[in-house]
Scaffold this motif. Sequence first.
Motif, PDB file in Angstrom:
ATOM      1  N   GLY A  40      -1.867 -35.433 -59.719  1.00  0.00           N
ATOM      2  CA  GLY A  40      -3.967 -35.230 -60.264  1.00  0.00           C
ATOM      3  C   GLY A  40      -3.788 -33.478 -60.784  1.00  0.00           C
ATOM      4  O   GLY A  40      -3.788 -33.312 -61.442  1.00  0.00           O
ATOM      5  N   MET A  41      -3.674 -33.275 -59.563  1.00  0.00           N
ATOM      6  CA  MET A  41      -3.556 -31.955 -59.310  1.00  0.00           C
ATOM      7  C   MET A  41      -2.955 -30.963 -60.445  1.00  0.00           C
ATOM      8  O   MET A  41      -2.351 -30.515 -60.808  1.00  0.00           O
ATOM      9  CB  MET A  41      -4.047 -31.757 -58.534  1.00  0.00           C
ATOM     10  CG  MET A  41      -3.626 -29.346 -58.156  1.00  0.00           C
ATOM     11  SD  MET A  41      -3.341 -28.700 -56.988  1.00  0.00           S
ATOM     12  CE  MET A  41      -1.127 -29.245 -56.873  1.00  0.00           C
ATOM     13  N   TYR A  43      -0.607 -32.520 -62.989  1.00  0.00           N
ATOM     14  CA  TYR A  43      -1.376 -31.912 -63.855  1.00  0.00           C
ATOM     15  C   TYR A  43      -2.244 -31.808 -64.754  1.00  0.00           C
ATOM     16  O   TYR A  43      -2.154 -31.094 -66.048  1.00  0.00           O
ATOM     17  CB  TYR A  43      -1.176 -34.673 -64.181  1.00  0.00           C
ATOM     18  CG  TYR A  43      -1.939 -34.352 -65.755  1.00  0.00           C
ATOM     19  CD1 TYR A  43      -0.708 -35.111 -66.376  1.00  0.00           C
ATOM     20  CD2 TYR A  43      -3.249 -34.974 -66.480  1.00  0.00           C
ATOM     21  CE1 TYR A  43      -0.819 -35.700 -68.057  1.00  0.00           C
ATOM     22  CE2 TYR A  43      -3.375 -34.907 -68.035  1.00  0.00           C
ATOM     23  CZ  TYR A  43      -2.167 -35.757 -68.813  1.00  0.00           C
ATOM     24  OH  TYR A  43      -2.701 -36.158 -69.616  1.00  0.00           O
ATOM     25  N   SER A  44      -3.690 -31.537 -64.049  1.00  0.00           N
ATOM     26  CA  SER A  44      -4.308 -30.436 -64.414  1.00  0.00           C
ATOM     27  C   SER A  44      -4.226 -29.026 -65.325  1.00  0.00           C
ATOM     28  O   SER A  44      -4.322 -28.269 -66.103  1.00  0.00           O
ATOM     29  CB  SER A  44      -5.986 -31.093 -63.729  1.00  0.00           C
ATOM     30  OG  SER A  44      -5.982 -32.063 -63.753  1.00  0.00           O
ATOM     31  N   ILE A  45      -3.427 -28.563 -63.576  1.00  0.00           N
ATOM     32  CA  ILE A  45      -3.301 -27.421 -63.936  1.00  0.00           C
ATOM     33  C   ILE A  45      -2.365 -27.541 -65.383  1.00  0.00           C
ATOM     34  O   ILE A  45      -2.578 -26.292 -65.858  1.00  0.00           O
ATOM     35  CB  ILE A  45      -2.783 -26.418 -62.661  1.00  0.00           C
ATOM     36  CG1 ILE A  45      -2.974 -26.816 -61.431  1.00  0.00           C
ATOM     37  CG2 ILE A  45      -1.444 -25.679 -62.489  1.00  0.00           C
ATOM     38  CD1 ILE A  45      -2.352 -25.744 -60.140  1.00  0.00           C
ATOM     39  N   SER A  47      -1.662 -28.622 -67.786  1.00  0.00           N
ATOM     40  CA  SER A  47      -2.229 -29.023 -68.876  1.00  0.00           C
ATOM     41  C   SER A  47      -2.861 -27.708 -69.656  1.00  0.00           C
ATOM     42  O   SER A  47      -2.799 -27.382 -70.593  1.00  0.00           O
ATOM     43  CB  SER A  47      -3.090 -30.513 -68.916  1.00  0.00           C
ATOM     44  OG  SER A  47      -4.021 -29.918 -69.920  1.00  0.00           O
ATOM     45  N   PHE A  48      -3.815 -27.371 -68.787  1.00  0.00           N
ATOM     46  CA  PHE A  48      -4.721 -26.213 -68.377  1.00  0.00           C
ATOM     47  C   PHE A  48      -3.307 -24.903 -68.360  1.00  0.00           C
ATOM     48  O   PHE A  48      -3.631 -23.507 -69.651  1.00  0.00           O
ATOM     49  CB  PHE A  48      -5.161 -25.006 -66.855  1.00  0.00           C
ATOM     50  CG  PHE A  48      -6.155 -24.694 -66.561  1.00  0.00           C
ATOM     51  CD1 PHE A  48      -7.930 -24.913 -68.007  1.00  0.00           C
ATOM     52  CD2 PHE A  48      -5.526 -23.370 -66.287  1.00  0.00           C
ATOM     53  CE1 PHE A  48      -7.858 -23.006 -68.139  1.00  0.00           C
ATOM     54  CE2 PHE A  48      -6.107 -22.398 -65.617  1.00  0.00           C
ATOM     55  CZ  PHE A  48      -7.642 -21.978 -67.079  1.00  0.00           C
TER      56      PHE A  48
END
Length: 140
Positions: A40-41, A43-45, A47-48
């Motif tokens: 999840g981390m 995926y978020s990084i 995307s960011f």
Amino acid sequence: MTIHNIYIFDHKGSLLYYHEWNRVKQAGMTREEEAKLTFGMLYSIKSFVNKISPTVTKEGFLYYKTSKYTLHYLETPSGLKFILNTDNQSQGIRDLLQNIYSQIYVEYVVKNPLNKLHEPIQSELFKSKLDLFIKQQACF
């Protein structure tokens, strides 16, 4: 220089493989919970990084560094994600991850007719070859 652990995820985020070598501190949660949190981390990084990048980059997110460790990231064209955690002094980890993919994963997982892709890696040959490969590295 130290290699702490490795995660291999498929394109959907399922943990295919995990191994640790020199990991002193444990997360205090199950391996499954830790894997979900890690994916999840990432995926978020990812995307960011893709959204705020001022230019179009082919590679995007490659690693992040904290005061205690560095997380190195390689994503293959098929969506496999290789994550290697090391100390902050380790060098050449990007090439190391690419070699793990091409020389170990492809040879002992993809080319193994008994292995089912997108399922956790059970091959003892893969495990032993990866372990030997990592232990032979200067950064181990």
